[in-house]
Design an enzyme around this catalytic site. Structure first.
Site, PDB file in Angstrom:
ATOM      1  N   ASP A   1       1.083 -33.799  76.686  1.00  0.00           N
ATOM      2  CA  ASP A   1       1.266 -32.847  76.133  1.00  0.00           C
ATOM      3  C   ASP A   1      -0.064 -32.029  76.420  1.00  0.00           C
ATOM      4  OD1 ASP A   1       1.375 -30.772  74.241  1.00  0.00           O
ATOM      5  OD2 ASP A   1       1.684 -32.051  72.311  1.00  0.00           O
TER       6      ASP A   1
HETATM    7  C1  BGC Z   1       2.402 -28.695  71.938  1.00  0.00           C
HETATM    8  C2  BGC Z   1       3.481 -29.030  72.617  1.00  0.00           C
HETATM    9  C3  BGC Z   1       3.996 -27.641  73.435  1.00  0.00           C
HETATM   10  C4  BGC Z   1       2.484 -27.577  74.267  1.00  0.00           C
HETATM   11  C5  BGC Z   1       2.907 -26.598  75.149  1.00  0.00           C
HETATM   12  C6  BGC Z   1       1.310 -28.293  72.802  1.00  0.00           C
HETATM   13  O1  BGC Z   1       0.095 -27.698  71.849  1.00  0.00           O
HETATM   14  O2  BGC Z   1       1.814 -29.886  71.033  1.00  0.00           O
HETATM   15  O3  BGC Z   1       4.769 -29.165  71.825  1.00  0.00           O
HETATM   16  O4  BGC Z   1       5.090 -28.010  74.297  1.00  0.00           O
HETATM   17  O5  BGC Z   1       1.589 -27.371  73.433  1.00  0.00           O
HETATM   18  O6  BGC Z   1       2.978 -25.091  74.693  1.00  0.00           O
END
Ligand code: BGC
Length: 802
Positions: free
Chosen positions: A294
């Site tokens: 993530d």
């Molecule tokens: C979130 C993810 C997301 C990623 C990219 C993160 O803060 O937890 O779900 O895909 O950001 O935007």
């Protein structure tokens, strides 16, 4: 002689050069094998490939959302915001490119309810809006894998036509607790529903030739301290509850990628856990794609590489350096790096960007809006319908719409799961589109009230993370309700809640519970309309569970509309008018009180003393304090808990009404004894007056031998086609040995115990219509798994009888 020697040398040189040129030309991704490509890469290039090209990212402007704005405390400095302007502006990130060997960057963009990119671009008159589809919770409430697949196809086509390669979704985390701020992005409290719906979504999106990233792997069930929370959970609960949905999705859909989660599991950050991303994902489940972090997940980059977390997102030069140094120092085996590079390149080779797909930037938004509208109607749940208050009869023409969200509908949650749609249909617009007249005086009052509220609120990015601010509500005096009841034919009362990434909801009035103004509104309006023999209907425009038991007896009907995407208003009106007969059912329990949820005692975890200074306000969700949560309820999550421990819910798992009735009959098992497979059939007949669809659920009660068992677990579901009054359909379910098995941690195996099992077919978990027993003569070890993720401490788990 001299001349001929020079000539010969020249020929040799030229041909050597052209062999080199030819070799270089052949040493291109797609032409040479991936192993050859990897062999031709320098250490620095390999390290760069496993780190996203985040250094080209820019911080979002104040009008754009800060998706992915989180970074771990020890994350390197630099831009860590999940938004890139390269290739597709507003996407969450891109990967490293190496033109020398034909490796392009590929584009990754959120998210679960539709593609998330910037809708406008500098110096470009075109727009790049995407369809806001219904949120995950609604999609699961359709219990219709075929429909979810169709939504996936539409979403995937937007991904393809806007030049994106991988969609960062769907979200598969389990609804452990009703207050998790991101529950709207997720599907259910039941891993079987999660897995089946997710697999359908992944297959739909990927049918378009683009990838998905099932997220957040795993046990990421709270947003508070999300970057630092250590989830302490038993291996059995992990295997049966928190990993099972991911397993089903991996085995039934082979997603291109998996996104590891921010949290730690039993002491190790998810992306740094070899047990999680290699042993379980690849060895036990045979996952073939690549794993990405993530955005900003984990702390130790070489450890991530070693664990088999192939790609580190969004990426930063210091991460590349750390990996190079670890290899040079002999702390990281270059073979691990090579393996990750290969995993990434395998997927890059399948991507539209590698294939040089000529995307149009013109997906069929009109057609997709229709799909969104239909899908939303299929997942809205009719919780209550006294005396057939709904659908509104022909005599209802004039509607008084109370509640903020009648005018400002909530189409989806906040954060990276939000979509930049071109428009959204409010409830009053939807009503008008369906031919109703909406009371204008009331509308004017609400518009003025909402304008006043907004004046005091921050806009733009900051607003993105305000999801769980307690809602205000216009006070409705009895005199106003009475005059509306005189001039209108029916009342609608909406209750709205929003939430999102980075924050959990709270068990307070205005959030999980209704506030005094809302309860008052329901009472005052219902009484005024009832006095004139007119109906009052509550619409819940929410992304997650709210308290219902203290007020549900008051209104005539309650429609749980969830957050239905950009067409929400039209979809609700389709149901109110009877154009569509509701067929959604709850994939998550609505408890009587928050405390009735078995995780209420431990959610969202305890903060631990920290050497780092506490961070305030908006920043706190980006940093967080060290914290720990112990999953003391073990496997008893959702209805498994409510049914086993006899804690009556307000609305049970699987509940959902229709404008017609269904009768279940003729349950048949292919054999009274289980011998590897068992086929179950049941007949469902529409015995009412309207055409409708029914979701039948198969629960299994297993014998408790060595392991304790929940009194029932969902092992199958099926939705009928649209049945006309009097029409029947035979539904079929197949149970395999896996359906009978529980996870025995002592032998790290799925085991089906010998004894007597009962198949229960229900219209909900508490409305079982047919049941039949079968036996298993001898216990079966169904599958042995790697010994992984053992907790380091003793967990005192809940058990029946303890
Ligand atoms: C979130 C993810 C997301 C990623 C990219 C993160 O803060 O937890 O779900 O895909 O950001 O935007």
């Amino acid at each position: 002689m001299k001349i001929s020697l020079i000539f010969a040398l020249a020929v040799i040189c030229i041909s050597a050069m052209s062999i080199d040129a030819q070799n270089a030309q052949n040493l291109q991704l797609g032409k040479a094998s991936i192993k050859q490509i990897v062999a031709a890469m320098t250490l620095e290039e390999k390290a760069s490939l496993v780190v996203g090209k985040g250094r080209t990212t820019v911080a979002p402007s104040s009008t754009s959302s800060a998706s992915g704005a989180a970074s771990a405390p020890a994350a390197p400095a630099g831009p860590m915001i999940g938004q890139t302007q390269a290739l597709v502006p507003g996407a969450a990130g891109i990967t490293f490119d190496l033109p020398r060997v034909g490796i392009p960057s590929i584009v990754l963009a959120d998210g679960p309810a539709g593609l998330r990119i910037s809708p406008t671009r500098n110096d470009d008159p075109n727009t790049y809006y995407c369809t806001a589809f219904p949120v995950g919770t609604l999609m699961a409430s359709t219990w219709d894998a075929e429909l979810v697949n169709k939504v996936g196809q539409a979403m995937g086509n937007e991904v393809l036509e806007y030049g994106v390669d991988i969609l960062l979704g769907p979200g598969l985390n389990l609804h452990r607790n009703p207050l998790c701020g991101r529950n709207f992005e997720y599907y259910s409290e039941d891993p079987y529903v999660v897995g089946k719906i997710a697999a359908a979504m992944v297959n739909g999106v990927e049918s378009q030739g683009v990838g998905t990233s099932i997220k957040h792997f795993a046990a990421n069930n709270a947003e508070t301290n999300r970057n630092t929370l250590d989830t302490v959970v038993s291996v059995r609960a992990l295997r049966e509850i928190y990993l099972e949905g991911f397993r089903i999705a991996v085995q039934e859909a082979q997603p291109w990628t998996v996104m590891s989660s921010y949290n730690l599991i039993n002491g190790t950050y998810a992306p740094e856990s070899y047990d999680l991303v290699t042993n379980i994902l690849r060895k036990d489940w045979d996952f073939k794609g690549f794993v990405m972090t993530d955005w900003g997940g984990g702390r130790n980059w070489p450890a991530e590489v070693r664990a088999g977390n192939d790609l580190i997102m969004p990426g930063n030069p210091s991460q590349i350096q750390a990996i190079v140094e670890a290899v040079k120092a002999g702390k990281l085996d270059v073979k691990d790096l090579d393996r990750n590079v290969e995993n990434i390149l395998n997927i890059v080779r399948m991507s539209p960007r590698f294939k040089e797909y000529k995307y149009s930037n013109k997906p069929d938004l009109k057609a997709n809006a229709q799909i969104a509208r239909q899908a939303a109607t299929e997942g809205m749940v009719l919780l209550k319908n006294s005396n057939s208050a709904l659908p509104f009869p022909e005599t209802v023409k004039k509607i008084a719409a109370f509640g903020n969200t009648s005018y400002e509908i909530i189409t989806g949650g906040t954060g990276s799961g939000d979509v930049n749609e071109a428009y959204s249909i409010s409830l009053v617009e939807g009503l008008r589109n369906t031919g109703y007249t909406v009371n204008e005086n009331l509308k004017t009052m609400y518009e003025a009230y909402l304008k006043a509220i907004k004046e005091g609120r921050p806009a733009g990015r900051q607003r993105m993370f305000m999801g769980s601010e307690p809602a205000g509500e216009l006070g409705i005096a009895a005199s106003l309700a009475n005059s509306m009841a005189t001039v209108s034919d029916a009342a609608i009362i909406t209750i709205g809640r929003n939430s999102g990434e980075g924050r959990d909801r709270k068990d307070i009035e205005g959030d999980f519970r209704l506030n005094a103004a809302e309860k008052d509104m329901i009472k005052t309006v219902t009484e005024a309309f009832r006095a004139k023999e007119k109906k009052a209907v509550v619409i819940l425009n929410v992304g997650g569970v709210v308290e219902t038991s203290s007020w549900k007896d008051i209104p005539d009907a309650i429609l749980l509309a969830w957050q239905g995407g950009q067409e929400t208003g039209n979809s609700i009106a389709d149901i109110l008018s009877g154009k569509v007969n509701p067929s959604g059912k709850l994939a998550t329990t609505f408890p009587v009180r928050y405390e009735d949820n078995p995780s209420a005692k431990t959610f969202p975890g305890k903060e631990l003393p920290s050497a780092e200074p506490a961070t305030e306000g908006q920043q706190s969700f980006m940093r967080g304090k060290p914290a720990v949560v112990v999953y003391e309820e073990g496997i008893y999550v959702g209805y498994r808990y409510h049914e086993t421990f006899k804690v009556l819910p307000s609305y049970e798992f699987g509940h959902g009404l229709s404008y017609t009735h269904f009768e279940y009959s003729n349950l048949k098992l292919s054999s009274p004894e289980f011998t590897g497979k068992l086929t179950v059939t049941v007949n469902v007949k529409n015995t009412g007056k309207a055409a409708g669809k029914e979701v039948a659920q198969l629960y299994l009660s297993a014998p408790a031998a060595k392991l304790d068992k929940p009194v029932m677990e969902l092992k199958g579901f099926a939705k009928t086609r649209l049945l006309q009054p009097g029409e029947s359909q035979s539904l079929q379910f197949v149970l395999d040995s896996r359906s009978l098995a529980s996870f025995d941690t002592e032998i790290s195996s799925w085991v089906a115990d010998a004894g007597s099992y009962t198949v229960k077919i229900g219209a909900s978990s508490r409305d079982i219509r047919q049941s039949a027993p079968f036996t298993l003569a001898k216990s079966l070890v169904v599958k042995k798994e790697t010994v992984s993720l053992a907790p380091k401490v003793q967990i005192n788990e809940l058990r029946p009888g303890l």
